[in-house]
Design a protein around this motif. Structure first.
Motif, PDB file in Angstrom:
ATOM      1  N   ASP A   9      -5.160  69.982  28.556  1.00 26.25           N
ATOM      2  CA  ASP A   9      -4.141  69.709  29.640  1.00 26.25           C
ATOM      3  C   ASP A   9      -3.716  68.377  29.500  1.00 26.25           C
ATOM      4  O   ASP A   9      -4.447  67.473  29.662  1.00 26.25           O
ATOM      5  CB  ASP A   9      -4.709  69.892  31.038  1.00 26.25           C
ATOM      6  CG  ASP A   9      -3.678  70.189  32.003  1.00 26.25           C
ATOM      7  OD1 ASP A   9      -2.497  70.436  31.723  1.00 26.25           O
ATOM      8  OD2 ASP A   9      -4.204  70.053  33.044  1.00 26.25           O
ATOM      9  N   HIS A  10      -2.335  68.151  29.507  1.00 21.56           N
ATOM     10  CA  HIS A  10      -1.923  66.655  29.215  1.00 21.56           C
ATOM     11  C   HIS A  10      -0.522  66.555  29.773  1.00 21.56           C
ATOM     12  O   HIS A  10       0.282  67.539  29.770  1.00 21.56           O
ATOM     13  CB  HIS A  10      -1.906  66.190  27.730  1.00 21.56           C
ATOM     14  CG  HIS A  10      -1.098  66.982  26.744  1.00 21.56           C
ATOM     15  ND1 HIS A  10       0.191  66.296  26.440  1.00 21.56           N
ATOM     16  CD2 HIS A  10      -0.886  67.950  26.297  1.00 21.56           C
ATOM     17  CE1 HIS A  10       0.842  66.954  25.763  1.00 21.56           C
ATOM     18  NE2 HIS A  10       0.214  68.302  25.655  1.00 21.56           N
ATOM     19  N   ALA A  11       0.144  65.282  29.925  1.00 18.46           N
ATOM     20  CA  ALA A  11       1.438  65.233  30.353  1.00 18.46           C
ATOM     21  C   ALA A  11       1.787  64.099  29.292  1.00 18.46           C
ATOM     22  O   ALA A  11       1.281  62.772  29.455  1.00 18.46           O
ATOM     23  CB  ALA A  11       1.646  64.824  31.817  1.00 18.46           C
ATOM     24  N   GLU A  12       2.864  64.549  28.265  1.00 15.18           N
ATOM     25  CA  GLU A  12       3.318  63.520  27.505  1.00 15.18           C
ATOM     26  C   GLU A  12       2.083  62.913  26.461  1.00 15.18           C
ATOM     27  O   GLU A  12       2.245  61.537  26.414  1.00 15.18           O
ATOM     28  CB  GLU A  12       4.229  62.559  27.891  1.00 15.18           C
ATOM     29  CG  GLU A  12       5.510  63.399  28.605  1.00 15.18           C
ATOM     30  CD  GLU A  12       6.323  64.059  27.623  1.00 15.18           C
ATOM     31  OE1 GLU A  12       6.278  63.663  26.320  1.00 15.18           O
ATOM     32  OE2 GLU A  12       6.917  64.987  27.771  1.00 15.18           O
ATOM     33  N   GLY A  13       1.067  63.611  26.396  1.00 18.85           N
ATOM     34  CA  GLY A  13       0.063  62.634  25.407  1.00 18.85           C
ATOM     35  C   GLY A  13      -1.100  62.228  26.392  1.00 18.85           C
ATOM     36  O   GLY A  13      -2.178  61.861  25.937  1.00 18.85           O
ATOM     37  N   GLU A  14      -0.801  62.090  27.802  1.00 21.28           N
ATOM     38  CA  GLU A  14      -1.808  61.448  28.867  1.00 21.28           C
ATOM     39  C   GLU A  14      -2.709  62.715  29.116  1.00 21.28           C
ATOM     40  O   GLU A  14      -2.528  63.532  29.744  1.00 21.28           O
ATOM     41  CB  GLU A  14      -1.374  61.204  30.037  1.00 21.28           C
ATOM     42  CG  GLU A  14      -0.597  59.760  29.787  1.00 21.28           C
ATOM     43  CD  GLU A  14      -1.599  58.807  29.654  1.00 21.28           C
ATOM     44  OE1 GLU A  14      -3.086  58.693  29.901  1.00 21.28           O
ATOM     45  OE2 GLU A  14      -1.295  58.026  28.484  1.00 21.28           O
ATOM     46  N   VAL A  15      -3.945  62.544  28.414  1.00 28.47           N
ATOM     47  CA  VAL A  15      -4.861  63.673  28.522  1.00 28.47           C
ATOM     48  C   VAL A  15      -5.498  63.652  30.057  1.00 28.47           C
ATOM     49  O   VAL A  15      -5.977  62.834  30.665  1.00 28.47           O
ATOM     50  CB  VAL A  15      -6.210  63.499  27.817  1.00 28.47           C
ATOM     51  CG1 VAL A  15      -6.927  64.839  27.909  1.00 28.47           C
ATOM     52  CG2 VAL A  15      -5.580  63.676  26.385  1.00 28.47           C
TER      53      VAL A  15
END
Ligand code: FAD
Length: 325
Positions: A9-15
């Motif tokens: 689960d991530h947002a633009e690579g931010e895990v």
């Protein structure tokens, strides 16, 4: 050792934190391999993060060709990955963080590979035969159910805060996985998105501290928000507060809202109805501020303050500000 697939689960690579929780849980069942739907450019950086929680492999699936096509392409890509992983060896389980999107992906995947699916587990352990046994909280938290998948490879979605993330060194070997996506899976496309305005506060389901307000706020959430900000906490609300239009539904905690399990939950002007408890009763420490000493929430709390939240919260906030000065 059997492989366990964990969808990141991530947002633009931010895990996000639930990924680390899932990797921790996955290690009880076998060797975790993380699955990253995203830009291949971010694959190495993501692998660096997840290998600290024991990911032996990181499958990178380039999401550029499937971006904006809702959930069907993801289910198709996962089906192909599962088929590859199963042909290479034993696949013990597929774990996904319990988001709305992942639950739909998981359901489609279950049909495609003919496996059983369990959603919204609050814990997963290895049974006596090593297979995954889940714990779920059902009927507004009135019952706890242990369940296992009896057909195919268990597919399990797990709620946030189900485990404390524990570090363990994994190899984090990056492996690009090229999925073939059918035209049928691209049958519906998102045409516009509008990001929700950021509050600057932590995500409700991931926050270590949640400060919630109910009908007792009388619609004035300022004391609740101010107190939350002094603690770096997320803000939650009861359904009464949401139904009154004081807070958006995204803030609702409870049976028909979000489930939170923070280190500290502070309920302000909330009576403690069973449906509210269902979303917060697994919090580590529970504090309530309520002007009614007989309020049912006090049956649940570790610390209770009988008083008016409009007086108690600003005073508590002042104490915190003074101490941290
Ligand atoms: P109330 O029950 O009205 O309690 C307000 C409290 O504030 C009282 O205890 C009062 O003493 C106190 N108070 C008043 N003024 C002050 C003050 N100045 N300072 C301090 N304390 C004060 N509810 C949820 O929260 N989440 C859900 O997801 C949810 N799902 C539901 C699903 C179903 C199918 C149903 C039937 C109900 C659901 N509910 C849910 C509603 C739930 O039953 C309660 O009605 C709701 O939780 C009550 O919200 P409340 O505690 O804010 O309000």
């Amino acid at each position: 050792m059997s492989e366990v697939l964990v969808v990141i689960d991530h947002a633009e690579g931010e895990v996000k934190k639930p990924t680390y929780e899932l990797l921790t849980i996955a290690r009880r069942l076998g060797a975790p391999s993380a699955v990253f739907f995203g830009s291949p450019d971010q694959g190495d950086a993501v692998a660096e993060k997840v290998k600290r929680y024991g990911a032996a492999k990181v499958y990178v699936i380039d999401d550029a060709p499937i971006k904006g096509f809702l959930v069907a392409p993801k289910a198709e890509a996962l089906q192909q990955l599962v088929e590859q992983a199963s042909s290479n060896g034993d696949l013990a389980a597929i774990l996904l963080p319990s988001t709305f999107e992942n639950k739909e992906v998981a359901a489609r995947l279950a049909i495609k590979i003919g496996s059983g699916l369990i959603t919204d587990a609050v814990d997963v352990s290895a049974g006596s035969d090593g297979s995954a046994v889940t714990t779920q909280s059902v009927f507004a938290g009135n019952y706890t159910v242990q369940a296992k998948v009896t057909t195919g490879t268990p597919i399990i979605t797990v709620k946030p805060n189900s485990a404390a993330p524990e570090e363990a060194e994994g190899a984090g070997a990056v492996e690009a996985f090229a999925a073939t996506i059918s035209d049928a899976a691209k049958g519906a496309q998102v045409v516009a998105t509008q990001p929700r305005q950021s509050t600057g506060r932590p995500e409700l389901t991931e926050a270590a501290i949640v400060v919630s307000g109910g009908r007792g706020t009388g619609g004035n959430f300022e004391p609740v928000e101010g107190f939350a900000d002094s603690l770096g906490a997320a803000v939650g609300a009861s359904r009464a507060a949401v139904d009154s239009g004081w807070m958006p539904h995204a803030f609702q905690v409870g049976q028909t809202g979000k489930t939170v399990s923070p280190q500290l939950y502070v309920a302000n002007g909330i009576s403690g109805a069973i449906q509210h408890r269902a979303g917060m009763q697994t919090s580590k420490t529970i504090v309530a501020v309520n002007k009614d000493p007989e309020a049912p929430i006090f049956e649940l709390v570790d610390f209770g303050v009988v008083g008016d939240l409009h007086t108690v919260l600003p005073a508590a906030r002042q104490q915190i500000t003074d101490r941290s000065a």
